[in-house]
Design a protein around this motif. Structure first.
Motif, PDB file in Angstrom:
ATOM      1  N   THR A   1       0.825  -1.206   0.000  1.00 34.48           N
ATOM      2  CA  THR A   1       0.000   0.000   0.000  1.00 34.48           C
ATOM      3  C   THR A   1       0.862   1.260   0.000  1.00 34.48           C
ATOM      4  OG1 THR A   1      -0.172  -0.229   2.406  1.00 34.48           O
ATOM      5  CG2 THR A   1      -2.025  -1.022   1.095  1.00 34.48           C
ATOM      6  N   GLY A   2       1.965   1.225   0.729  1.00 30.64           N
ATOM      7  CA  GLY A   2       2.856   2.374   0.747  1.00 30.64           C
ATOM      8  C   GLY A   2       3.466   2.645  -0.615  1.00 30.64           C
ATOM      9  N   THR A   3       3.878   1.580  -1.309  1.00 28.74           N
ATOM     10  CA  THR A   3       4.446   1.756  -2.646  1.00 28.74           C
ATOM     11  C   THR A   3       3.411   2.311  -3.610  1.00 28.74           C
ATOM     12  OG1 THR A   3       5.956  -0.086  -2.241  1.00 28.74           O
ATOM     13  CG2 THR A   3       5.630   0.584  -4.530  1.00 28.74           C
ATOM     14  N   CYS A   4       2.198   1.793  -3.524  1.00 24.50           N
ATOM     15  CA  CYS A   4       1.116   2.285  -4.375  1.00 24.50           C
ATOM     16  C   CYS A   4       0.866   3.776  -4.127  1.00 24.50           C
ATOM     17  CB  CYS A   4      -0.144   1.465  -4.110  1.00 24.50           C
ATOM     18  SG  CYS A   4      -1.571   1.935  -5.104  1.00 24.50           S
ATOM     19  N   LEU A   5       0.815   4.169  -2.861  1.00 23.79           N
ATOM     20  CA  LEU A   5       0.597   5.570  -2.525  1.00 23.79           C
ATOM     21  C   LEU A   5       1.771   6.435  -2.973  1.00 23.79           C
ATOM     22  CD1 LEU A   5      -1.292   7.589  -1.109  1.00 23.79           C
ATOM     23  CD2 LEU A   5      -0.085   7.103   1.023  1.00 23.79           C
ATOM     24  N   GLY A   6       2.992   5.912  -2.818  1.00 21.41           N
ATOM     25  CA  GLY A   6       4.165   6.669  -3.247  1.00 21.41           C
ATOM     26  C   GLY A   6       4.195   6.899  -4.745  1.00 21.41           C
ATOM     27  N   PHE A   7       3.801   5.882  -5.525  1.00 23.06           N
ATOM     28  CA  PHE A   7       3.746   6.044  -6.980  1.00 23.06           C
ATOM     29  C   PHE A   7       2.688   7.082  -7.368  1.00 23.06           C
ATOM     30  CE2 PHE A   7       5.706   1.847  -8.752  1.00 23.06           C
ATOM     31  CZ  PHE A   7       6.870   2.129  -8.056  1.00 23.06           C
ATOM     32  N   ALA A   8       1.549   7.046  -6.682  1.00 22.49           N
ATOM     33  CA  ALA A   8       0.518   8.057  -6.949  1.00 22.49           C
ATOM     34  C   ALA A   8       1.035   9.450  -6.628  1.00 22.49           C
ATOM     35  CB  ALA A   8      -0.739   7.754  -6.140  1.00 22.49           C
TER      36      ALA A   8
ATOM     37  N   VAL B   1      -9.437   5.772  -8.961  1.00 19.08           N
ATOM     38  CA  VAL B   1      -8.855   7.110  -8.916  1.00 19.08           C
ATOM     39  C   VAL B   1      -7.468   7.157  -9.543  1.00 19.08           C
ATOM     40  CG1 VAL B   1     -10.233   7.782  -6.927  1.00 19.08           C
ATOM     41  CG2 VAL B   1      -7.974   6.803  -6.556  1.00 19.08           C
ATOM     42  N   LEU B   2      -6.743   6.057  -9.551  1.00 11.82           N
ATOM     43  CA  LEU B   2      -5.428   6.049 -10.196  1.00 11.82           C
ATOM     44  C   LEU B   2      -5.553   6.193 -11.708  1.00 11.82           C
ATOM     45  CD1 LEU B   2      -3.662   3.316  -8.050  1.00 11.82           C
ATOM     46  CD2 LEU B   2      -2.980   5.721  -8.240  1.00 11.82           C
ATOM     47  N   VAL B   3      -6.571   5.581 -12.284  1.00 11.48           N
ATOM     48  CA  VAL B   3      -6.817   5.767 -13.715  1.00 11.48           C
ATOM     49  C   VAL B   3      -7.175   7.220 -14.013  1.00 11.48           C
ATOM     50  CG1 VAL B   3      -8.335   5.141 -15.637  1.00 11.48           C
ATOM     51  CG2 VAL B   3      -7.487   3.371 -14.103  1.00 11.48           C
ATOM     52  N   VAL B   4      -7.980   7.824 -13.144  1.00 13.25           N
ATOM     53  CA  VAL B   4      -8.358   9.221 -13.325  1.00 13.25           C
ATOM     54  C   VAL B   4      -7.122  10.123 -13.208  1.00 13.25           C
ATOM     55  CG1 VAL B   4      -9.715  11.125 -12.360  1.00 13.25           C
ATOM     56  CG2 VAL B   4     -10.714   8.833 -12.536  1.00 13.25           C
TER      57      VAL B   4
ATOM     58  N   LEU C   1       4.165  13.200 -18.805  1.00 15.42           N
ATOM     59  CA  LEU C   1       3.874  11.870 -19.339  1.00 15.42           C
ATOM     60  C   LEU C   1       4.526  10.786 -18.484  1.00 15.42           C
ATOM     61  CD1 LEU C   1       4.198  12.397 -23.203  1.00 15.42           C
ATOM     62  CD2 LEU C   1       2.107  11.961 -21.888  1.00 15.42           C
ATOM     63  N   VAL C   2       5.738  11.034 -18.012  1.00 15.80           N
ATOM     64  CA  VAL C   2       6.390  10.084 -17.103  1.00 15.80           C
ATOM     65  C   VAL C   2       5.552   9.917 -15.841  1.00 15.80           C
ATOM     66  CG1 VAL C   2       8.402   9.712 -15.623  1.00 15.80           C
ATOM     67  CG2 VAL C   2       8.714  10.475 -17.986  1.00 15.80           C
ATOM     68  N   ALA C   3       5.046  11.012 -15.301  1.00 15.18           N
ATOM     69  CA  ALA C   3       4.215  10.937 -14.105  1.00 15.18           C
ATOM     70  C   ALA C   3       2.951  10.118 -14.352  1.00 15.18           C
ATOM     71  CB  ALA C   3       3.843  12.348 -13.644  1.00 15.18           C
ATOM     72  N   ALA C   4       2.360  10.254 -15.527  1.00 15.67           N
ATOM     73  CA  ALA C   4       1.184   9.453 -15.863  1.00 15.67           C
ATOM     74  C   ALA C   4       1.538   7.970 -15.891  1.00 15.67           C
ATOM     75  CB  ALA C   4       0.617   9.891 -17.212  1.00 15.67           C
ATOM     76  N   GLY C   5       2.705   7.636 -16.439  1.00 10.48           N
ATOM     77  CA  GLY C   5       3.141   6.241 -16.451  1.00 10.48           C
ATOM     78  C   GLY C   5       3.340   5.683 -15.051  1.00 10.48           C
ATOM     79  N   VAL C   6       3.859   6.494 -14.143  1.00  5.78           N
ATOM     80  CA  VAL C   6       4.046   6.046 -12.754  1.00  5.78           C
ATOM     81  C   VAL C   6       2.696   5.806 -12.088  1.00  5.78           C
ATOM     82  CG1 VAL C   6       5.010   6.669 -10.517  1.00  5.78           C
ATOM     83  CG2 VAL C   6       6.287   7.198 -12.589  1.00  5.78           C
ATOM     84  N   ALA C   7       1.706   6.635 -12.383  1.00  4.86           N
ATOM     85  CA  ALA C   7       0.362   6.422 -11.827  1.00  4.86           C
ATOM     86  C   ALA C   7      -0.226   5.101 -12.322  1.00  4.86           C
ATOM     87  CB  ALA C   7      -0.551   7.584 -12.214  1.00  4.86           C
ATOM     88  N   LEU C   8       0.011   4.764 -13.578  1.00  8.91           N
ATOM     89  CA  LEU C   8      -0.473   3.485 -14.099  1.00  8.91           C
ATOM     90  C   LEU C   8       0.269   2.313 -13.451  1.00  8.91           C
ATOM     91  CD1 LEU C   8      -0.943   4.354 -17.884  1.00  8.91           C
ATOM     92  CD2 LEU C   8      -2.710   4.097 -16.118  1.00  8.91           C
ATOM     93  N   ALA C   9       1.535   2.506 -13.121  1.00  6.92           N
ATOM     94  CA  ALA C   9       2.268   1.469 -12.389  1.00  6.92           C
ATOM     95  C   ALA C   9       1.646   1.254 -11.009  1.00  6.92           C
ATOM     96  CB  ALA C   9       3.741   1.858 -12.253  1.00  6.92           C
ATOM     97  N   ALA C  10       1.194   2.337 -10.369  1.00  7.87           N
ATOM     98  CA  ALA C  10       0.498   2.206  -9.087  1.00  7.87           C
ATOM     99  C   ALA C  10      -0.799   1.412  -9.257  1.00  7.87           C
ATOM    100  CB  ALA C  10       0.196   3.596  -8.514  1.00  7.87           C
ATOM    101  N   PHE C  11      -1.500   1.663 -10.362  1.00  5.88           N
ATOM    102  CA  PHE C  11      -2.720   0.901 -10.639  1.00  5.88           C
ATOM    103  C   PHE C  11      -2.409  -0.588 -10.730  1.00  5.88           C
ATOM    104  CE2 PHE C  11      -5.372  -1.214 -13.817  1.00  5.88           C
ATOM    105  CZ  PHE C  11      -6.639  -1.017 -13.282  1.00  5.88           C
ATOM    106  N   ALA C  12      -1.323  -0.935 -11.407  1.00  6.02           N
ATOM    107  CA  ALA C  12      -0.942  -2.350 -11.535  1.00  6.02           C
ATOM    108  C   ALA C  12      -0.652  -2.965 -10.164  1.00  6.02           C
ATOM    109  CB  ALA C  12       0.267  -2.485 -12.452  1.00  6.02           C
ATOM    110  N   LEU C  13      -0.095  -2.187  -9.255  1.00  9.16           N
ATOM    111  CA  LEU C  13       0.242  -2.690  -7.919  1.00  9.16           C
ATOM    112  C   LEU C  13      -0.984  -3.016  -7.074  1.00  9.16           C
ATOM    113  CD1 LEU C  13       3.269  -0.486  -6.812  1.00  9.16           C
ATOM    114  CD2 LEU C  13       3.252  -2.964  -7.085  1.00  9.16           C
TER     115      LEU C  13
END
Length: 381
Positions: free
Chosen positions: A200-207, A264-267, A351-363
């Protein structure tokens, strides 16, 4: 509790004001580039990340009042450093002190509140009390814009000094908590990072990387790339964030933390893509609003999942640990986003930040609670 909410709000209004004022102040006063600007803006979150678990642990032990007051005092000292700083080095030190103060302020107050909340309502209580912190970060930039119009950067720094003094006074007049005070044992790794907070911490950090990119680079992106709306970008983000957080916090308990986090990560990713591709101020402001809506519920949703995974035995430590991951995400976004902007431009940085948010979604696929059912945390209760 209302006084605690107001105390945290005042402290984070000060921090939010610096997020608006610092980028232009650094480039105009010290001729700093995007990388130095990102590092300086994000430096506060390094100290915040370190402080939060210790403050949360002290709050769990019944020391919340002392720690929260100390946080307000440190923030006031840091504000004075912003006012008097003659170079970037002094400003960096002030940012670190401010980060430590802000981390103590919120992370010690939250377990005080959660200790009185029923287990089934922790999601909305976390979300609503969290509005004190996020509301300050969101509305602080609006105050900074207004005070800058009145008296430039000096007026903003005086505002930043007054707010934590008010915060300290509010805590000093708040009645002591009724819970028992326990003796703090020598600190071990698991005292600060309980089992179950890693995913959960990693997911929040990526967001948080997206939020850090936005706070460090949005004003510069809208100004340098000639898009316009630089005085409104953070304000629009703030309004969207606050409205969705206030209205949507009950959804975390109703639908479950995992489902809300996924949505919300997709948004958030969509909003960052809009910011990266915007050619007009209207599209850029829409991107800021969408990003704010996406980031609004990621904290209460991941906090609810964390409390389920850790058993909520030490809520201050558990939530403090994942919130440190949020700070680390912001910290990373400042210099890394600045480096990308230096080399390739501001659009690729978003765009890099958007990719990191999608990585959080995968997590989010890994967010499960150990137990007999093995079902996802927050989906079935």
């Amino acid at each position: 509790m209302r006084r605690l909410w107001a105390a945290v709000l005042c402290g984070y209004l000060a921090l939010g004001a610096t997020l608006q004022e610092l980028p232009g102040y650094l480039t105009g006063t010290f001729a700093a580039g995007p990388a130095i600007t990102g590092l300086t803006v994000g430096a506060a979150f390094a100290a915040t990340a370190v402080t939060r678990p210790f403050a949360g642990r002290a709050g769990d032990a019944g020391l919340a009042r002392l720690v929260v007051m100390t946080g307000g005092a440190l923030t006031a000292v840091a504000a004075l450093g912003h006012l008097l700083a003659g170079n970037v080095v002094v400003l960096l030190v002030a940012r670190l002190v401010m980060g430590a103060g802000e981390g103590a302020l919120f992370s010690a107050a939250l377990p005080w509140v959660l200790s009185r909340a029923p287990a089934g309502l922790r999601g909305r209580v976390t979300g609503w009390f969290g509005l004190s912190m996020w509301g300050g970060l969101a509305c602080g930039p609006l105050l900074a814009v207004g005070f800058h119009e009145l008296g430039g950067s000096t007026a903003v720094w005086w505002l930043v000094l007054a707010l934590p003094l008010a915060s300290t006074a509010l805590v000093a007049t708040t009645p002591r908590a009724t819970g028992e005070r326990t003796r703090l044992r020598p600190t071990s790794w698991r005292d600060l990072v309980p089992r179950g907070v890693g995913a959960t911490g990693t997911c929040l950090g990526f967001a948080a990387y997206g939020y850090g990119t936005l706070t460090a680079l949005l004003v510069l992106h809208l100004t340098v790339d000639g898009i316009g709306g630089e005085n409104l970008g953070l304000a629009v983000f703030s309004v969207a964030f606050l409205v969705v957080r206030a209205a949507g916090s009950p959804l975390v308990d109703r639908l479950g933390g995992v489902r809300v986090a996924q949505a919300v990560l997709v948004v958030e990713a969509a909003g960052l893509v809009l910011l990266a591709t915007a050619a007009t101020s209207a599209v850029a402001l829409a991107g800021a609003a969408v990003t704010g809506a996406g980031l609004s519920l990621i904290f209460p949703s991941t906090a609810t999942v964390t409390l389920g995974r850790t058993g909520a035995l030490r809520p201050g430590v558990a939530v403090g640990a994942i919130t440190s991951c949020w700070d680390l995400g912001i910290l990373a976004a400042g210099p890394l986003g600045g480096l990308v902007a230096d080399r390739y431009g501001y659009r690729p940085a978003f765009l890099v930040a958007a990719g990191v948010a999608l990585a959080a979604f995968a997590l989010t696929a890994t967010l499960t609670v150990p137990g007999r059912t093995g079902r996802r945390s927050g989906v079935s209760r």
